[in-house]
Write a protein that holds these residues in place. Structure first.
Motif, PDB file in Angstrom:
ATOM      1  N   PRO A 106       0.942  -1.475   0.102  1.00 25.68           N
ATOM      2  CA  PRO A 106       0.201  -0.014  -0.048  1.00 25.68           C
ATOM      3  C   PRO A 106       1.180   1.370   0.090  1.00 25.68           C
ATOM      4  CG  PRO A 106      -1.210  -1.973   1.971  1.00 25.68           C
ATOM      5  CD  PRO A 106       0.296  -1.957   1.297  1.00 25.68           C
ATOM      6  N   TYR A 107       2.101   1.030   0.997  1.00 26.26           N
ATOM      7  CA  TYR A 107       2.779   2.274   0.735  1.00 26.26           C
ATOM      8  C   TYR A 107       3.463   2.717  -0.341  1.00 26.26           C
ATOM      9  CZ  TYR A 107       6.068   6.103   2.665  1.00 26.26           C
ATOM     10  OH  TYR A 107       6.459   7.404   2.958  1.00 26.26           O
ATOM     11  N   TRP A 108       3.961   1.651  -1.510  1.00 25.66           N
ATOM     12  CA  TRP A 108       4.654   1.865  -2.335  1.00 25.66           C
ATOM     13  C   TRP A 108       3.506   2.308  -3.671  1.00 25.66           C
ATOM     14  CZ3 TRP A 108       9.362  -0.010  -3.601  1.00 25.66           C
ATOM     15  CH2 TRP A 108      10.125   0.221  -5.319  1.00 25.66           C
ATOM     16  N   TYR A 109       2.686   2.194  -3.585  1.00 31.39           N
ATOM     17  CA  TYR A 109       1.657   2.620  -4.417  1.00 31.39           C
ATOM     18  C   TYR A 109       1.229   3.657  -3.770  1.00 31.39           C
ATOM     19  CZ  TYR A 109      -0.206  -2.006  -6.074  1.00 31.39           C
ATOM     20  OH  TYR A 109       0.202  -2.915  -7.026  1.00 31.39           O
ATOM     21  N   GLN A 110       1.058   4.123  -3.007  1.00 34.05           N
ATOM     22  CA  GLN A 110       1.243   6.095  -2.086  1.00 34.05           C
ATOM     23  C   GLN A 110       2.157   6.227  -3.190  1.00 34.05           C
ATOM     24  OE1 GLN A 110       0.977   5.640   2.037  1.00 34.05           O
ATOM     25  NE2 GLN A 110      -1.785   5.214   1.597  1.00 34.05           N
ATOM     26  N   LEU A 111       3.386   5.918  -3.338  1.00 35.11           N
ATOM     27  CA  LEU A 111       4.750   6.562  -3.296  1.00 35.11           C
ATOM     28  C   LEU A 111       4.686   6.935  -4.737  1.00 35.11           C
ATOM     29  CD1 LEU A 111       7.739   4.870  -1.356  1.00 35.11           C
ATOM     30  CD2 LEU A 111       7.046   6.762  -1.230  1.00 35.11           C
ATOM     31  N   GLU A 112       3.729   6.059  -5.498  1.00 32.33           N
ATOM     32  CA  GLU A 112       4.341   6.086  -7.339  1.00 32.33           C
ATOM     33  C   GLU A 112       2.370   7.057  -7.738  1.00 32.33           C
ATOM     34  OE1 GLU A 112       5.240   1.706  -8.901  1.00 32.33           O
ATOM     35  OE2 GLU A 112       3.060   1.383  -8.808  1.00 32.33           O
ATOM     36  N   ASN A 113       2.155   6.976  -6.423  1.00 32.58           N
ATOM     37  CA  ASN A 113       1.376   8.213  -6.847  1.00 32.58           C
ATOM     38  C   ASN A 113       0.637   9.212  -6.070  1.00 32.58           C
ATOM     39  OD1 ASN A 113      -0.530   5.720  -8.521  1.00 32.58           O
ATOM     40  ND2 ASN A 113      -1.437   5.268  -6.829  1.00 32.58           N
ATOM     41  N   GLU A 114       2.220   9.176  -5.707  1.00 28.97           N
ATOM     42  CA  GLU A 114       2.102  10.727  -5.071  1.00 28.97           C
ATOM     43  C   GLU A 114       1.505  11.363  -3.531  1.00 28.97           C
ATOM     44  OE1 GLU A 114       4.188  13.517  -7.252  1.00 28.97           O
ATOM     45  OE2 GLU A 114       5.639  12.376  -8.800  1.00 28.97           O
ATOM     46  N   GLN A 115       0.777  10.057  -3.154  1.00 31.64           N
ATOM     47  CA  GLN A 115      -0.285  10.441  -2.576  1.00 31.64           C
ATOM     48  C   GLN A 115       0.183  10.469  -0.504  1.00 31.64           C
ATOM     49  OE1 GLN A 115      -2.998   7.741  -3.129  1.00 31.64           O
ATOM     50  NE2 GLN A 115      -4.094   9.110  -4.716  1.00 31.64           N
ATOM     51  N   ILE A 116       1.414  11.103  -0.699  1.00 33.57           N
ATOM     52  CA  ILE A 116       2.583  10.607   0.208  1.00 33.57           C
ATOM     53  C   ILE A 116       1.699  12.517   1.533  1.00 33.57           C
ATOM     54  CG2 ILE A 116       4.059  10.429   1.627  1.00 33.57           C
ATOM     55  CD1 ILE A 116       3.053   8.070  -0.022  1.00 33.57           C
ATOM     56  N   TYR A 117       1.821  11.898   2.380  1.00 36.97           N
ATOM     57  CA  TYR A 117       1.067  13.723   3.032  1.00 36.97           C
ATOM     58  C   TYR A 117       2.503  13.852   4.696  1.00 36.97           C
ATOM     59  CZ  TYR A 117      -2.986  12.369   0.582  1.00 36.97           C
ATOM     60  OH  TYR A 117      -3.950  11.813  -0.001  1.00 36.97           O
ATOM     61  N   SER A 118       3.819  13.374   4.253  1.00 34.52           N
ATOM     62  CA  SER A 118       4.316  13.674   5.354  1.00 34.52           C
ATOM     63  C   SER A 118       5.190  13.361   4.300  1.00 34.52           C
ATOM     64  CB  SER A 118       4.582  12.562   6.292  1.00 34.52           C
ATOM     65  OG  SER A 118       4.908  10.991   5.804  1.00 34.52           O
ATOM     66  N   SER A 119       7.014  13.453   4.638  1.00 30.41           N
ATOM     67  CA  SER A 119       8.198  13.391   4.106  1.00 30.41           C
ATOM     68  C   SER A 119       8.200  11.843   3.397  1.00 30.41           C
ATOM     69  CB  SER A 119       9.437  14.657   4.470  1.00 30.41           C
ATOM     70  OG  SER A 119       8.587  16.297   4.384  1.00 30.41           O
ATOM     71  N   VAL A 120       9.305  11.734   2.564  1.00 30.16           N
ATOM     72  CA  VAL A 120       9.611  10.608   2.568  1.00 30.16           C
ATOM     73  C   VAL A 120      11.035  10.460   2.534  1.00 30.16           C
ATOM     74  CG1 VAL A 120      10.430   8.413   1.347  1.00 30.16           C
ATOM     75  CG2 VAL A 120       8.245  10.051   0.619  1.00 30.16           C
ATOM     76  N   SER A 121      11.657   9.589   3.418  1.00 30.66           N
ATOM     77  CA  SER A 121      12.913   9.894   4.162  1.00 30.66           C
ATOM     78  C   SER A 121      14.161   9.461   3.200  1.00 30.66           C
ATOM     79  CB  SER A 121      13.437   8.650   4.925  1.00 30.66           C
ATOM     80  OG  SER A 121      13.558   7.289   4.624  1.00 30.66           O
ATOM     81  N   GLU A 122      15.243   9.778   2.671  1.00 27.37           N
ATOM     82  CA  GLU A 122      16.108   9.963   2.025  1.00 27.37           C
ATOM     83  C   GLU A 122      16.613   8.612   2.028  1.00 27.37           C
ATOM     84  OE1 GLU A 122      20.690  11.444   0.261  1.00 27.37           O
ATOM     85  OE2 GLU A 122      19.668  12.373   2.084  1.00 27.37           O
ATOM     86  N   GLU A 123      16.367   7.786   3.057  1.00 19.10           N
ATOM     87  CA  GLU A 123      16.801   6.717   3.941  1.00 19.10           C
ATOM     88  C   GLU A 123      16.033   5.277   2.495  1.00 19.10           C
ATOM     89  OE1 GLU A 123      16.826   2.003   5.344  1.00 19.10           O
ATOM     90  OE2 GLU A 123      14.767   4.104   5.964  1.00 19.10           O
ATOM     91  N   MET A 124      14.726   5.761   2.098  1.00 22.01           N
ATOM     92  CA  MET A 124      13.456   5.151   1.541  1.00 22.01           C
ATOM     93  C   MET A 124      14.227   5.245   0.135  1.00 22.01           C
ATOM     94  SD  MET A 124       9.541   5.052   1.785  1.00 22.01           S
ATOM     95  CE  MET A 124       9.725   4.151   3.663  1.00 22.01           C
TER      96      MET A 124
END
Length: 119
Positions: A83-101
């Motif tokens: 689910p988080y991967w799909y959120q990343l692909e669809n840019e539906q992230i409501y907080s910053s994504v870590s550089e490490e990720m």
């Protein structure tokens, strides 16, 4: 004749002195290590930099689609839930994504997503 009370008293005094010396020695050792550890204490300063990367989700999606592995396997290898991967692909992230990720995604997919922070 030996006075047994006197012998008992000497034994008790000796035991008391020995025990107190042991306690004092242990206390001193603990204080010594506390002082040493306080001298060796390290402090880490983390500076947070947040930067936008428009189209990053689409880059991740294209890289995944170009990979022969299943999404489940890619997610397992990168340690990211589906689910988080799909959120990343669809840019539906409501907080910053870590550089490490992002670096884990790049390593798993074998791509460079162009995420660069100038120092």
């Amino acid at each position: 004749m030996i006075d047994t009370d006197e012998v008992h008293l000497k034994i008790i005094v000796y035991y008391w002195q020995t025990t107190n010396n042991y306690i004092a020695t242990t206390y001193n050792r603990i204080n010594y290590w506390v002082k040493i550890m306080s001298l060796l204490m390290q402090v880490k300063r983390t500076v947070e930099v947040v930067k936008s990367f428009p189209g990053l989700g689409e880059k991740i999606k294209k890289a995944r689609e170009g990979d022969k592995r299943s999404l489940s396997k890619i997610c397992r290898e990168s340690g990211i839930s589906r689910p988080y991967w799909y959120q990343l692909e669809n840019e539906q992230i409501y907080s910053s994504v870590s550089e490490e990720m992002i670096r884990r995604i790049e390593a798993t997919l074998g791509v460079d997503l162009g995420v660069i922070f100038e120092d």
